[in-house]
Design an enzyme around this catalytic site. Structure first.
Site, PDB file in Angstrom:
ATOM      1  N   THR A 132     -13.481 -24.085 -11.660  1.00 52.51           N
ATOM      2  CA  THR A 132     -14.439 -25.149 -11.625  1.00 52.51           C
ATOM      3  C   THR A 132     -14.109 -25.886 -10.225  1.00 52.51           C
ATOM      4  OG1 THR A 132     -14.330 -27.297 -12.850  1.00 52.51           O
ATOM      5  CG2 THR A 132     -12.336 -26.263 -12.714  1.00 52.51           C
ATOM      6  N   ASP A 133     -15.255 -26.865 -10.191  1.00 50.72           N
ATOM      7  CA  ASP A 133     -15.244 -27.692  -8.929  1.00 50.72           C
ATOM      8  C   ASP A 133     -14.149 -28.658  -8.959  1.00 50.72           C
ATOM      9  OD1 ASP A 133     -16.691 -29.283 -10.669  1.00 50.72           O
ATOM     10  OD2 ASP A 133     -18.202 -29.664  -9.495  1.00 50.72           O
ATOM     11  N   GLU A 134     -13.631 -28.954 -10.155  1.00 50.26           N
ATOM     12  CA  GLU A 134     -12.435 -30.214 -10.336  1.00 50.26           C
ATOM     13  C   GLU A 134     -11.197 -29.760  -9.486  1.00 50.26           C
ATOM     14  OE1 GLU A 134     -12.593 -32.001 -14.102  1.00 50.26           O
ATOM     15  OE2 GLU A 134     -14.470 -31.251 -14.841  1.00 50.26           O
ATOM     16  N   TYR A 158      -6.226 -31.065 -16.559  1.00 48.44           N
ATOM     17  CA  TYR A 158      -6.868 -29.992 -16.827  1.00 48.44           C
ATOM     18  C   TYR A 158      -7.232 -29.151 -15.421  1.00 48.44           C
ATOM     19  CZ  TYR A 158     -11.589 -27.591 -16.390  1.00 48.44           C
ATOM     20  OH  TYR A 158     -12.551 -26.699 -15.869  1.00 48.44           O
ATOM     21  N   ALA A 160      -5.769 -29.449 -12.674  1.00 47.74           N
ATOM     22  CA  ALA A 160      -4.370 -29.127 -12.242  1.00 47.74           C
ATOM     23  C   ALA A 160      -4.121 -27.485 -12.559  1.00 47.74           C
ATOM     24  CB  ALA A 160      -3.081 -29.860 -12.454  1.00 47.74           C
ATOM     25  N   LYS A 162      -6.242 -25.512 -13.838  1.00 51.90           N
ATOM     26  CA  LYS A 162      -7.214 -24.487 -13.470  1.00 51.90           C
ATOM     27  C   LYS A 162      -7.206 -24.229 -11.998  1.00 51.90           C
ATOM     28  CE  LYS A 162     -10.234 -22.638 -14.509  1.00 51.90           C
ATOM     29  NZ  LYS A 162     -10.474 -21.401 -15.455  1.00 51.90           N
TER      30      LYS A 162
END
Length: 354
Positions: A132-134, A158, A160, A162
């Site tokens: 993800t881009d997060e 979440y 962190a 990933k």
């Protein structure tokens, strides 16, 4: 055969459906079937011998070893993840277990499997990790979009978790030579999206006559990617991506959340108007912002276009229309996913507004 983990979830199920529309190569589908894993997403494949479903956890090393030895897939595509930021705030442990510990066990099993291969089978094997881009954190209004070299600064449990999984995948390539590929995508939307996320929640609540809960001022900006475009990007990276590389996948559609909500309302006004003639936008209700809410994400997807020739086929206007029409055409699917854990979660998260 390819092994796809988390393939009963939103993006994973779309990937499997699209894959089998375009390939005869079978898919081994491993999914734990948590609240967001829905076998109904794959109902059209129930009698398709190319689709082999196994209910199980990527953290179950014995199961992974057995499946890899029995089916000997040429590639593993890892979608399996806990993925909802709000849920990670309320219960981070599940995210650590699946996204970090689960990815570790999967990598260990895949490393052993890959090590058992010889010749062409070994050189052709791939492990593709979907992220993800997060993981990149948040952007200011004038900041350049995320690139593949943007430093990781995750701000939620979440993201962190990933980020940790991305680092493990990278380490297994550099330490053990595992042939890995990583994709980091922006916000997906489209068919089979579990209605806790913004777009399907707005559609479902609007049609039910419920308030449309918008966090804070609604000006949080996201890049939006139609899920089938994401699937085509993953296929392209799997086919031609450079080993050890990361590819950002975005839709070139930066929009604030409130604009997304208003667009959904306008489409519903056109396609299924309210009986009282009022606009669906009258149901918008602003709620307290969530803790640590990232203000802006934006993806620079020029690398995947430049190196692999991929770009999204859908504009936001075409993709969101297809999405709203899909939900209107599938009321039974919506009704089924609105039971049990879904109702409990929405009530916990939004209270009386749900």
């Amino acid at each position: 055969m390819i092994l796809v983990t988390g393939a009963a979830g939103f993006i994973g199920s779309n990937f499997v459906l699209d894959w089998l529309e375009q390939h005869d190569e079978p898919v081994l589908n491993l999914d734990k079937l948590t609240y967001a894993g829905n076998p109904e997403n794959l109902a059209s494949l129930r009698d398709d011998p190319r689709h082999v479903f196994v209910q199980g956890d990527i953290g179950d090393r014995a199961l992974l070893d057995r499946l890899l030895a029995e089916h000997r897939p040429r590639a593993v595509i890892n979608f399996a993840a806990e993925s909802h930021v709000d849920r990670s705030i309320h219960g981070p442990e599940d995210f650590i277990q699946t996204n970090v510990v689960g990815t570790f066990h999967l990598l260990e099993a895949v490393r052993a499997h890959w090590g058992s291969l010889d010749g062409e089978a070994k050189s052709a094997f791939r492990f593709l990790h979907v992220s993800t881009d997060e993981v990149y954190g948040t952007l200011g209004p004038g900041d350049a979009p995320f690139t593949e070299t943007t430093p990781y600064t995750p701000n939620s449990p979440y993201s962190a978790s990933k980020a940790a999984s991305d680092h493990l995948v990278r380490a297994y390539h550099h330490t053990y030579g595992l042939p890995v590929l990583t994709t980091n995508c922006s916000n997906n939307y489209g068919p089979y999206h579990f209605p806790e996320k913004l777009i399907p929640l707005m559609i479902v609540n609007a049609l039910a006559g419920k308030p449309l809960p918008v966090y804070g001022d609604g000006m949080q900006v996201r890049d939006w990617l139609y899920v089938k475009d994401h699937c085509s990007a993953i296929r392209r990276v799997l086919e031609a991506g450079t080993l050890g590389e990361t590819y950002n996948v975005g839709g070139w559609n930066e929009k604030p959340n409130i604009e997304i909500v208003r667009t959904v309302c306008t489409l519903l006004d056109e396609l299924q108007p309210r009986a009282d003639g009022q606009p669906y936008s009258s149901q918008v209700s602003y709620v307290k912002d969530r803790p640590g809410h990232d203000r802006r994400y934006a993806i620079d997807a020029s690398k995947i276009h430049r190196e692999l020739g991929w770009k999204p086929a859908e504009t936001f206007d075409s993709g969101i229309r297809k999405t709203v029409m899909w939900y209107l055409a599938h009321p039974d699917w919506v009704a089924h996913v609105q039971s049990g854990d879904y109702r409990h979660w929405i009530g916990q998260q939004y209270g009386a507004l749900a």
